[in-house]
Design an enzyme around this catalytic site. Structure first.
Site, PDB file in Angstrom:
ATOM      1  N   ASP A  60       0.853  -1.192   0.000  1.00 59.82           N
ATOM      2  CA  ASP A  60       0.000   0.000   0.000  1.00 59.82           C
ATOM      3  C   ASP A  60       0.887   1.239   0.000  1.00 59.82           C
ATOM      4  OD1 ASP A  60      -3.274   0.117   0.924  1.00 59.82           O
ATOM      5  OD2 ASP A  60      -2.148   1.996   0.804  1.00 59.82           O
ATOM      6  N   THR A 152     -13.352  -3.429  -8.568  1.00 60.47           N
ATOM      7  CA  THR A 152     -14.573  -3.299  -9.372  1.00 60.47           C
ATOM      8  C   THR A 152     -14.387  -2.144 -10.350  1.00 60.47           C
ATOM      9  OG1 THR A 152     -15.831  -4.095  -7.497  1.00 60.47           O
ATOM     10  CG2 THR A 152     -17.070  -2.957  -9.225  1.00 60.47           C
ATOM     11  N   GLU A 182     -13.983  -9.903  -7.425  1.00 58.09           N
ATOM     12  CA  GLU A 182     -14.223 -10.572  -6.135  1.00 58.09           C
ATOM     13  C   GLU A 182     -15.653 -10.288  -5.689  1.00 58.09           C
ATOM     14  OE1 GLU A 182     -14.774  -8.799  -3.198  1.00 58.09           O
ATOM     15  OE2 GLU A 182     -14.731  -6.871  -4.279  1.00 58.09           O
ATOM     16  N   LEU A 184     -16.564 -10.690  -2.177  1.00 56.61           N
ATOM     17  CA  LEU A 184     -16.605 -10.838  -0.715  1.00 56.61           C
ATOM     18  C   LEU A 184     -17.533  -9.812  -0.072  1.00 56.61           C
ATOM     19  CD1 LEU A 184     -14.753  -8.583   1.042  1.00 56.61           C
ATOM     20  CD2 LEU A 184     -12.920  -9.863  -0.012  1.00 56.61           C
ATOM     21  N   ASN A 248     -23.713  -6.860  -8.348  1.00 57.21           N
ATOM     22  CA  ASN A 248     -24.064  -5.824  -7.367  1.00 57.21           C
ATOM     23  C   ASN A 248     -25.326  -5.072  -7.770  1.00 57.21           C
ATOM     24  OD1 ASN A 248     -22.065  -6.520  -5.633  1.00 57.21           O
ATOM     25  ND2 ASN A 248     -20.842  -4.667  -5.860  1.00 57.21           N
ATOM     26  N   CYS A 300     -19.678  -0.166  -1.804  1.00 63.39           N
ATOM     27  CA  CYS A 300     -19.813  -0.880  -3.078  1.00 63.39           C
ATOM     28  C   CYS A 300     -21.147  -0.628  -3.793  1.00 63.39           C
ATOM     29  CB  CYS A 300     -19.621  -2.370  -2.841  1.00 63.39           C
ATOM     30  SG  CYS A 300     -18.051  -2.728  -2.046  1.00 63.39           S
ATOM     31  N   LYS A 370     -23.765  -1.814   7.912  1.00 68.56           N
ATOM     32  CA  LYS A 370     -24.405  -3.079   8.268  1.00 68.56           C
ATOM     33  C   LYS A 370     -23.666  -3.589   9.506  1.00 68.56           C
ATOM     34  CE  LYS A 370     -21.653  -6.155   5.344  1.00 68.56           C
ATOM     35  NZ  LYS A 370     -21.672  -7.199   4.336  1.00 68.56           N
ATOM     36  N   ARG A 377     -18.807   3.946   5.439  1.00 67.04           N
ATOM     37  CA  ARG A 377     -18.839   4.603   4.129  1.00 67.04           C
ATOM     38  C   ARG A 377     -20.241   4.511   3.509  1.00 67.04           C
ATOM     39  NH1 ARG A 377     -13.858   1.825   1.275  1.00 67.04           N
ATOM     40  NH2 ARG A 377     -14.551   0.120   2.608  1.00 67.04           N
TER      41      ARG A 377
HETATM   42  C1  UGA Z   1     -21.512  -6.159  -1.459  1.00 69.56           C
HETATM   43  C2  UGA Z   1     -21.865  -7.490  -2.149  1.00 69.56           C
HETATM   44  O1  UGA Z   1     -22.842  -8.178  -1.371  1.00 69.56           O
HETATM   45  C3  UGA Z   1     -20.615  -8.360  -2.298  1.00 69.56           C
HETATM   46  O2  UGA Z   1     -20.942  -9.551  -3.001  1.00 69.56           O
HETATM   47  C4  UGA Z   1     -19.566  -7.567  -3.090  1.00 69.56           C
HETATM   48  O3  UGA Z   1     -18.362  -8.304  -3.226  1.00 69.56           O
HETATM   49  C5  UGA Z   1     -19.254  -6.284  -2.342  1.00 69.56           C
HETATM   50  O4  UGA Z   1     -20.468  -5.509  -2.196  1.00 69.56           O
HETATM   51  C6  UGA Z   1     -18.248  -5.513  -3.146  1.00 69.56           C
HETATM   52  O5  UGA Z   1     -18.596  -5.039  -4.230  1.00 69.56           O
HETATM   53  O6  UGA Z   1     -17.083  -5.477  -2.762  1.00 69.56           O
HETATM   54  P1  UGA Z   1     -21.053  -5.452   1.077  1.00 69.56           P
HETATM   55  O7  UGA Z   1     -20.844  -4.063   0.569  1.00 69.56           O
HETATM   56  O8  UGA Z   1     -20.109  -6.028   2.077  1.00 69.56           O
HETATM   57  O9  UGA Z   1     -21.058  -6.490  -0.152  1.00 69.56           O
HETATM   58  O10 UGA Z   1     -22.502  -5.449   1.721  1.00 69.56           O
HETATM   59  P2  UGA Z   1     -23.856  -6.282   1.560  1.00 69.56           P
HETATM   60  O11 UGA Z   1     -23.890  -7.388   2.516  1.00 69.56           O
HETATM   61  O12 UGA Z   1     -24.148  -6.570   0.144  1.00 69.56           O
HETATM   62  O13 UGA Z   1     -24.888  -5.181   2.065  1.00 69.56           O
HETATM   63  C7  UGA Z   1     -25.036  -3.930   1.367  1.00 69.56           C
HETATM   64  C8  UGA Z   1     -26.088  -3.077   2.013  1.00 69.56           C
HETATM   65  O14 UGA Z   1     -27.375  -3.605   1.733  1.00 69.56           O
HETATM   66  C9  UGA Z   1     -26.002  -2.945   3.523  1.00 69.56           C
HETATM   67  O15 UGA Z   1     -26.183  -1.582   3.862  1.00 69.56           O
HETATM   68  C10 UGA Z   1     -27.137  -3.799   4.025  1.00 69.56           C
HETATM   69  O16 UGA Z   1     -27.638  -3.364   5.267  1.00 69.56           O
HETATM   70  C11 UGA Z   1     -28.155  -3.618   2.919  1.00 69.56           C
HETATM   71  N1  UGA Z   1     -29.134  -4.723   2.819  1.00 69.56           N
HETATM   72  C12 UGA Z   1     -28.724  -5.976   2.532  1.00 69.56           C
HETATM   73  C13 UGA Z   1     -30.480  -4.438   2.985  1.00 69.56           C
HETATM   74  O17 UGA Z   1     -30.880  -3.280   3.225  1.00 69.56           O
HETATM   75  N2  UGA Z   1     -31.394  -5.454   2.866  1.00 69.56           N
HETATM   76  C14 UGA Z   1     -31.013  -6.735   2.586  1.00 69.56           C
HETATM   77  O18 UGA Z   1     -31.898  -7.589   2.488  1.00 69.56           O
HETATM   78  C15 UGA Z   1     -29.648  -6.990   2.429  1.00 69.56           C
END
Ligand code: UGA
Length: 482
Positions: A60, A152, A182, A184, A248, A300, A370, A377
């Site tokens: 980094d 991404t 990815e 994740l 996404n 993301c 979450k 962010r």
């Molecule tokens: C998301 C994707 O799920 C991953 O597969 C991807 O790799 C990642 O972005 C990325 O692009 O790097 P992440 O940002 O960790 O992962 O979060 P998520 O678990 O997808 O949740 C995103 C948001 O949606 C959160 O604010 C969560 O609270 C909200 N959410 C999720 C809801 O409001 N309702 C749901 O039913 C699910």
């Protein structure tokens, strides 16, 4: 594709179908791996691939961050990752560096894991970190190597990276490029990297295929040990790049779909939590990502759907993604809805500039986007807290892991160290991140601390009958008033 490949299959494939092994340029048994950018993505990958037995350098430009990692301290909150970091540093497989020359000298496969945030002057992705990382690394390469994009990016980026390599790498080394997005999720990052639900490999040559196979052999071996298969999609650059943003965009659309249903439920007296369960039993629809609430945030989904629309516009397919604009608007409306509910519960009128909640104390439980992360962010919770601050209310925020980030993002709010301190004398409590600590809090005990027993469940995560039985005035998202 100009070499024999199997478009989709479960790996590891039978011996006969595996890509032909190639000599590893550094002469080691397994490729040496570097991960450029040690944010969520790069740090997790560097640590997990060391855990799989690879020799790894995490790079980094941020010196304090690298010093922290090298000392065994994670600069982020991710369950299980800190232990793996310390174990692999001690085992000598994992190092951290701020020196491109050292990274170039060491690695056979260099993974690009830098950020691609939204541009400050538009909706598109800012690719400056990708550009800096490629143009700073490749002039130092002294033998053949593979550059693999993980960040991404807009479709077309891998081709552009290939051009940069052609321009900046020493001639005749035969440096190649591949793209492997990815998937994740924060909070589950270790599991998602060690046991991915699929791998997508965008590549152009049999050599790149062999090197990527060798660089993931640890993942395949672990799967074999656990009697699992890892589906692999081998494809071209554009499809690999699009897979990530399409995934996404789909997830964001699913969340906004159920949040749109929440709006209709609010207008018709129906309950979106039951509607979601009822439609989710159809396994063509599925239960996941159908939780209505204050919507999606994080580093993301929001920026990815915007960058996707922007890029589609550029390549003449803007019409196809117009619906993503709607997905974004639904998502933003849910954040504003909490302020409307607050005004309603507190008996204040909602004027053109929003409600005036001055003289009232509002507790915000949750700041991260979450649970199980410290990441704030583009957090819906922070965005709602900011709107509440603008109403003139005295806003007190508590988050179990995100305090430091919340203090930075919300300088005009008060920040409590415990949930109990946060709710003291509150006129209203808003639960905006579904941390277990809040979900299982005792409403009777909390009721003794507040001034007014009013709660907004922004994530539909509380046991509504329990809270109402304890005397709380309760509002959910897309749910009838009890
Ligand atoms: C998301 C994707 O799920 C991953 O597969 C991807 O790799 C990642 O972005 C990325 O692009 O790097 P992440 O940002 O960790 O992962 O979060 P998520 O678990 O997808 O949740 C995103 C948001 O949606 C959160 O604010 C969560 O609270 C909200 N959410 C999720 C809801 O409001 N309702 C749901 O039913 C699910």
């Amino acid at each position: 594709m100009s070499f024999p490949y199997s478009p989709t299959q479960a790996y590891p494939p039978p011996q006969a179908q595996q890509p032909t092994p190639v000599a590893i340029p550094s002469g080691s048994q397994r490729p040496r791996l570097t991960f450029l950018g040690t944010g969520y993505l790069g740090a997790t990958y560097a640590i997990c691939f060391a855990e799989l037995g690879y020799e790894v350098i995490g790079f980094d430009v941020d010196e304090p961050k690298i010093a922290k990692l090298a000392a065994g301290n994670l600069p982020l909150h991710e369950p299980g990752l800190g232990e793996l970091l310390r174990r692999n540093l001690a085992a000598g497989r994992l190092r951290f560096s701020t020196d491109y020359r050292e990274v170039a000298e060491f690695g056979d496969v260099h993974f690009i894991c830098v950020g691609t945030p939204q541009r400050y002057d538009g909706l598109g992705a800012d690719l400056s970190q990708v550009e800096t990382c490629v143009t700073s690394l490749v002039p130092h390469l002294t033998r053949k190597a593979l550059l693999v994009g993980k960040s991404t990016v807009p479709v077309g980026t891998a081709d552009w990276v290939e051009q940069l390599v052609g321009k900046f790498a020493p001639a005749d080394l035969g440096i190649e490029v591949a793209w492997s997005p990815e998937f994740l999720q924060e909070g589950f990052a270790v599991e998602d990297v060690l046991r991915p639900n699929r791998l997508v490999l965008g590549l152009k040559s049999a050599w790149a295929h062999s090197m990527l196979f060798a660089a993931h052999k640890g993942v395949f071996d672990l799967a074999v040990n656990e009697d699992r298969e890892v589906p692999v999609v081998v494809t071209d650059f554009a499809t690999a790049e699009l897979t990530k943003v399409a995934a996404n965009a789909f997830l964001a659309t699913k969340i906004s779909f159920i949040n749109a249903m929440a709006e209709v439920c609010e207008a018709s007296g129906a309950d979106v939590t039951q509607l979601s369960r009822a439609i989710g039993y159809d396994d063509r629809i599925g239960k996941k990502f159908l939780r209505a609430g204050i919507g999606f945030g994080g580093a993301c989904l929001p920026k990815d759907i915007r960058a996707f629309q922007d890029r589609a516009q550029e390549i003449g397919a803007g019409e196809a993604l117009r619906f993503l604009h709607e997905v974004d608007l639904i998502n933003q409306r849910r954040r504003a809805r909490v302020v409307q509910l607050a005004a309603e519960l507190l008996g204040r009128t909602y004027g053109p500039a929003g409600p005036d909640l001055s003289g009232l104390r509002v507790t915000v439980l949750g700041a991260t986007f979450k649970p199980n992360t410290d990441d704030t962010r583009d957090s819906p919770a922070v965005s709602v807290a900011r709107k509440l601050v603008r109403t003139g209310a005295q806003v007190v925020v508590y988050d179990p892991q995100g305090r430091e980030n919340a203090v930075r993002e919300l300088p005009d709010a008060e920040h409590a160290d415990t949930m109990v301190d946060a709710v003291k004398d509150a006129d209203l409590v808003c639960v905006l991140t579904e941390w277990e600590e809040f979900r299982y809090a005792d409403p009777t005990e909390l009721g003794k601390l507040v001034k007014g027993k009013r709660v907004i469940d922004g994530r539909n995560c509380l046991d509504q009958p329990l809270w109402t039985a304890a005397g709380w005035e309760f509002r959910g998202m897309g749910r009838p008033n009890p």
